[in-house]
Design a protein around this motif. Structure first.
Motif, PDB file in Angstrom:
ATOM      1  N   ARG A 158      -4.117  21.759  -9.268  1.00 42.63           N
ATOM      2  CA  ARG A 158      -2.682  22.708  -9.799  1.00 42.63           C
ATOM      3  C   ARG A 158      -1.852  21.511 -10.173  1.00 42.63           C
ATOM      4  N   GLU A 161      -2.873  20.325 -13.649  1.00 38.36           N
ATOM      5  CA  GLU A 161      -2.451  21.432 -14.983  1.00 38.36           C
ATOM      6  C   GLU A 161      -1.174  21.546 -15.018  1.00 38.36           C
ATOM      7  N   SER A 162      -0.372  21.393 -14.045  1.00 40.59           N
ATOM      8  CA  SER A 162       1.122  21.416 -14.430  1.00 40.59           C
ATOM      9  C   SER A 162       1.695  20.432 -15.253  1.00 40.59           C
ATOM     10  N   CYS A 165      -1.315  20.319 -18.811  1.00 43.93           N
ATOM     11  CA  CYS A 165      -1.567  21.651 -19.574  1.00 43.93           C
ATOM     12  C   CYS A 165      -0.641  22.438 -20.144  1.00 43.93           C
ATOM     13  N   GLY A 167       0.818  26.193 -21.566  1.00 42.91           N
ATOM     14  CA  GLY A 167       0.474  27.511 -21.626  1.00 42.91           C
ATOM     15  C   GLY A 167      -0.668  28.133 -20.542  1.00 42.91           C
ATOM     16  N   GLN A 168      -0.362  29.151 -20.184  1.00 44.02           N
ATOM     17  CA  GLN A 168      -1.111  29.832 -19.135  1.00 44.02           C
ATOM     18  C   GLN A 168      -2.853  29.927 -19.576  1.00 44.02           C
ATOM     19  N   GLU A 169      -3.110  30.073 -20.724  1.00 50.74           N
ATOM     20  CA  GLU A 169      -4.406  30.150 -21.142  1.00 50.74           C
ATOM     21  C   GLU A 169      -5.053  28.894 -20.972  1.00 50.74           C
ATOM     22  N   GLU A 170      -4.636  27.699 -21.298  1.00 54.64           N
ATOM     23  CA  GLU A 170      -5.153  26.574 -21.176  1.00 54.64           C
ATOM     24  C   GLU A 170      -5.030  26.204 -19.541  1.00 54.64           C
ATOM     25  N   LYS A 171      -4.136  26.488 -18.858  1.00 51.16           N
ATOM     26  CA  LYS A 171      -4.390  26.331 -17.479  1.00 51.16           C
ATOM     27  C   LYS A 171      -5.536  26.991 -16.620  1.00 51.16           C
ATOM     28  N   ARG A 172      -5.783  28.312 -17.267  1.00 50.57           N
ATOM     29  CA  ARG A 172      -6.643  29.117 -16.657  1.00 50.57           C
ATOM     30  C   ARG A 172      -8.116  28.325 -17.110  1.00 50.57           C
ATOM     31  N   ARG A 175      -8.392  25.183 -14.782  1.00 49.55           N
ATOM     32  CA  ARG A 175      -8.969  25.673 -13.438  1.00 49.55           C
ATOM     33  C   ARG A 175     -10.461  25.942 -13.317  1.00 49.55           C
TER      34      ARG A 175
END
Length: 392
Positions: A158, A161-162, A165, A167-172, A175
């Protein structure tokens, strides 16, 4: 050859000891498994087996390189002196009968060690047979996943990624890739030994210098540039990102709505860099700064940028723009293109050469760092511009 050179007695003794050694190894291995299964679940046992394989893989390669440099024998006579702790070293047990029967050294320590060769393997086998019903019962744990997933208050995944990364898509995707690399035992078995060698090889070359040069001359030299040897090994590790034991699940990438397919591999490479390569690089950097002082901090940043750019190059040349984790590990050898591997390794040498040239030019290393920073940023954006990734 053994029979003709050493005689029939040596051959028969060697054959007998090989049988006893196999019995001893089987019994001890089974008893260790029994102990672990008695107190832990299948996940712990599988992880233990995995890490033992990783340690052996690294130990064989690294140990060969280290030990041949650790000794320099010239016209020395080696004699054996018994000590009490030798009773706990099995290789010494199995060497004792050769000294006893072939060299006719009948000292009490050789007799005692030879007795252990005969007694311990059969005693271990007897204990294993005694506990066999319990062992077979505990083996049923291997049929299921009994380990509990630990929920941590703080997660490095986490955290990273913060930071890296967007955008939410790249963060998913970040993970998901992090979970795959953490839980895929086959992936760890193939990649972690490479990381171990990347960690050790730079210091092996320093050992060579220490044997011929003084520490004073070493600390003022440019031998720290051998850190690029740790970067060379990255090509094989990046190549392994293509493979997974659950590769058949790759069909799902065709069905789920992915807005930016290019971000999947982008996130996977970021996971590789921050979770696998960066810890190795930081450990090497800390030791190097202790040896060579803080004067090399900018050189280390240059190496880090080079590693990021090199990872991108390996991805383009070796992974063929596919989604990660979509091919079986069995096809890893067939997928190897030796020419491409030699090409990417040669590129590391080119980067190291440019680095050396930059050190010769006044303020050259600063200029080289800025060029690498600009080049890496532009290359990363160019490679992961919007396009479709291929799935087999």
């Amino acid at each position: 050859m053994m029979l003709g050179k050493h005689g029939i007695v040596f051959f028969l003794l060697f054959l007998l000891e090989m049988i006893l050694l196999v019995l001893f190894i089987i019994a001890i291995t089974a008893l260790v498994y029994l102990l672990i299964l008695r107190f832990f679940g299948s996940d712990q046992l599988k992880d233990l087996i995995n890490y033992v394989q990783i340690i052996l893989s690294v130990g064989i390669v690294v140990g060969y390189q280290v030990f041949i440099r650790a000794f320099s024998f010239v016209d020395l006579e080696i004699s054996y002196v018994f000590d009490w702790w030798h009773l706990f070293i099995p290789p010494i047990w199995f060497a004792a009968p050769f000294e006893l029967l072939l060299q006719h050294h009948y000292a009490s320590e050789y007799i005692l060690l030879s007795i252990l060769v005969l007694v311990i393997p059969f005693l271990s086998l007897a204990i294993y047979i005694w506990f066999m019903p319990s062992f077979e019962g505990n083996l049923q744990k291997l049929m299921g996943e009994t380990g509990n997933i630990k929920i941590r208050k703080f997660s490095f995944t986490r955290f990273w990624e913060s930071i890296i990364c967007f955008g939410q898509e790249e963060k998913r995707f970040f993970r998901f890739s992090s979970i795959m690399m953490s839980r895929e035992r086959e992936f760890k078995l193939k990649v972690y030994p490479l990381l171990g060698m990347a960690l050790v090889f730079p210091f092996i070359f320093i050992m060579n210098e220490v044997m011929t040069e003084s520490m004073e001359s070493l600390t003022t030299s440019k031998i720290y540039l051998n850190i690029y040897f740790s970067t060379i090994i990255m090509s094989s590790a990046v190549h392994m990102l293509k493979f997974s034991k659950d590769y058949k699940g790759g069909w799902i990438f065709k069905t789920i709505p992915i807005e930016h397919t290019e971000r999947f591999y982008q996130a996977t490479l970021k996971v590789f860099l921050v979770k696998l390569y960066l810890p190795v690089f930081l450990l090497i950097s800390i030791v190097f700064m202790v040896i060579f002082s803080w004067r090399i901090w900018l050189d280390l940043l240059v190496v880090l940028l080079t590693a990021i750019l090199y990872t991108l190059l390996c991805y383009k040349l070796l992974n063929n723009e596919r989604f990660p984790f979509t091919e079986p590990f069995e096809s890893a050898q067939q997928a190897v293109n030796t020419g491409k591997f030699f090409l990417v390794m040669f590129v590391v040498g080119v980067f190291a050469f440019f680095h050396f040239i930059a050190l010769v030019i006044p303020y050259g290393i600063l200029g080289y760092f800025i060029l690498l920073l600009i080049g890496t940023t532009i290359s990363w954006k160019a490679v992961f511009s919007s396009r479709e990734a291929k799935v087999n």
